[in-house]
Design a protein around this motif. Structure first.
Motif, mmCIF file in Angstrom:
data_model
loop_
_atom_site.group_PDB
_atom_site.id
_atom_site.type_symbol
_atom_site.label_atom_id
_atom_site.label_comp_id
_atom_site.label_asym_id
_atom_site.label_seq_id
_atom_site.Cartn_x
_atom_site.Cartn_y
_atom_site.Cartn_z
ATOM 1 N N ASP A 161 0.859 -1.179 0.000
ATOM 2 C CA ASP A 161 0.000 0.000 0.000
ATOM 3 C C ASP A 161 0.897 1.231 0.000
ATOM 4 O O ASP A 161 2.021 1.194 0.520
ATOM 5 N N LEU A 162 0.391 2.311 -0.572
ATOM 6 C CA LEU A 162 1.122 3.574 -0.596
ATOM 7 C C LEU A 162 1.192 4.202 0.792
ATOM 8 O O LEU A 162 2.107 4.954 1.096
ATOM 9 N N ASP A 163 0.231 3.876 1.647
ATOM 10 C CA ASP A 163 0.100 4.480 2.972
ATOM 11 C C ASP A 163 0.750 3.588 4.033
ATOM 12 O O ASP A 163 0.253 2.504 4.338
ATOM 13 N N GLU A 164 1.841 4.072 4.599
ATOM 14 C CA GLU A 164 2.576 3.280 5.603
ATOM 15 C C GLU A 164 1.736 2.982 6.840
ATOM 16 O O GLU A 164 1.910 1.936 7.477
ATOM 17 N N THR A 165 0.797 3.865 7.194
ATOM 18 C CA THR A 165 -0.078 3.615 8.348
ATOM 19 C C THR A 165 -0.959 2.393 8.095
ATOM 20 O O THR A 165 -1.158 1.561 8.983
ATOM 21 N N SER A 176 3.332 -11.345 2.918
ATOM 22 C CA SER A 176 4.438 -10.383 3.001
ATOM 23 C C SER A 176 3.882 -9.015 2.630
ATOM 24 O O SER A 176 3.154 -8.875 1.646
ATOM 25 N N LEU A 177 4.204 -8.008 3.448
ATOM 26 C CA LEU A 177 3.642 -6.674 3.306
ATOM 27 C C LEU A 177 4.744 -5.652 3.118
ATOM 28 O O LEU A 177 5.834 -5.784 3.688
ATOM 29 N N SER A 178 4.442 -4.611 2.334
ATOM 30 C CA SER A 178 5.420 -3.544 2.144
ATOM 31 C C SER A 178 4.706 -2.257 1.762
ATOM 32 O O SER A 178 3.549 -2.274 1.352
ATOM 33 N N VAL A 179 5.422 -1.151 1.931
ATOM 34 C CA VAL A 179 4.961 0.130 1.411
ATOM 35 C C VAL A 179 5.401 0.177 -0.047
ATOM 36 O O VAL A 179 6.552 -0.131 -0.359
ATOM 37 N N GLY A 180 4.486 0.515 -0.945
ATOM 38 C CA GLY A 180 4.846 0.498 -2.356
ATOM 39 C C GLY A 180 3.885 1.285 -3.217
ATOM 40 O O GLY A 180 2.842 1.758 -2.751
ATOM 41 N N ASP A 181 4.252 1.399 -4.481
ATOM 42 C CA ASP A 181 3.543 2.203 -5.462
ATOM 43 C C ASP A 181 3.068 1.296 -6.598
ATOM 44 O O ASP A 181 3.865 0.527 -7.150
ATOM 45 N N ALA A 182 1.794 1.395 -6.956
ATOM 46 C CA ALA A 182 1.241 0.554 -8.023
ATOM 47 C C ALA A 182 1.899 0.812 -9.376
ATOM 48 O O ALA A 182 1.841 -0.037 -10.259
ATOM 49 N N CYS A 183 2.539 1.959 -9.531
ATOM 50 C CA CYS A 183 3.209 2.282 -10.801
ATOM 51 C C CYS A 183 4.650 1.791 -10.844
ATOM 52 O O CYS A 183 5.333 1.949 -11.866
ATOM 53 N N ASP A 184 5.126 1.205 -9.764
ATOM 54 C CA ASP A 184 6.497 0.690 -9.689
ATOM 55 C C ASP A 184 6.505 -0.472 -8.691
ATOM 56 O O ASP A 184 7.026 -0.364 -7.587
ATOM 57 N N ILE A 185 5.883 -1.582 -9.076
ATOM 58 C CA ILE A 185 5.688 -2.718 -8.166
ATOM 59 C C ILE A 185 7.011 -3.431 -7.915
ATOM 60 O O ILE A 185 7.701 -3.814 -8.861
ATOM 61 N N ALA A 186 7.331 -3.609 -6.654
ATOM 62 C CA ALA A 186 8.612 -4.200 -6.256
ATOM 63 C C ALA A 186 8.546 -5.724 -6.250
ATOM 64 O O ALA A 186 8.781 -6.374 -5.233
#
Length: 198
Positions: free
Chosen positions: A68-72, A87-97
């Protein structure tokens, strides 16, 4: 774009969670031909983790990677999903890790209409899916985002939004081909569908 306080309240409550666990899960199970048993699934925009629960408990996935873009929201999801195969992470849908062709399926519980460059998000979802992989999506069309309530109470990109047929055309442009008719639900407020990567 991150949700505003009204959208957070609408998305993070027991009624929304129950809707995802029952109605949306039933839609996606049917569209997936019975579920996602044994699959490694990417959830785009995990929020507080309810979608990942649905993917595991209702659709039968073996493992979920979610961001999700929102760390909270990611922190809330971590607490909710502790000990689960997620597995969870902070991320951007336009640059999926995630590596190319690493996911069996991708699930979108109404996230892409929040993304300013939504065609890039679709390109990224296609990139990370294996050939034959399945995309399950639920989205909000432009005509709904253009209503007074959505324009006044929510924060969405205003330019370059999509109707269902435009969304399907963009999927197809990236090798994601529909497995049936797009369906309109909740009085036309959302559309759902499935697409496979060729």
């Amino acid at each position: 774009m991150k949700l505003n306080s009204i959208e957070r309240a609408a998305m993070n409550n027991p009624i929304r969670a129950a809707h995802q666990h029952h109605r949306e899960a039933a839609w996606f199970r049917r569209l997936a031909g019975g579920g996602l048993a044994g699959k490694h699934v990417l959830e785009v925009g995990c929020g507080r983790g309810v979608g990942a629960e649905v993917i595991l408990d209702r659709l039968g996935a073996a493992q979920v990677s979610a961001f999700d873009l929102d760390e909270t929201m990611v922190e809330l999801a971590r607490r909710r999903l502790h000990g689960r195969p997620v597995s969870l992470s902070v991320g951007d849908a336009c640059d999926i890790a995630q590596p190319a062709q690493s996911m069996d399926a991708v699930v979108d519980f109404g996230i892409i209409h929040h993304v300013p460059d939504w065609p890039q998000a679709i390109a990224e979802m296609a990139r990370v899916m294996r050939p034959g992989g399945l995309l399950l999506f639920e989205e909000v069309p432009r005509h709904v985002l253009d209503t007074w309530a959505f324009r006044t109470l929510t924060v969405h990109p205003r330019e370059n939004r999509f109707e269902a047929d435009e969304f399907a055309a963009e999927l197809s442009r990236h090798g994601l081909h529909g497995s049936g008719q797009l369906e309109s639900h909740i009085g036309g407020m959302v559309f759902i569908g499935a697409a496979r990567k060729s």
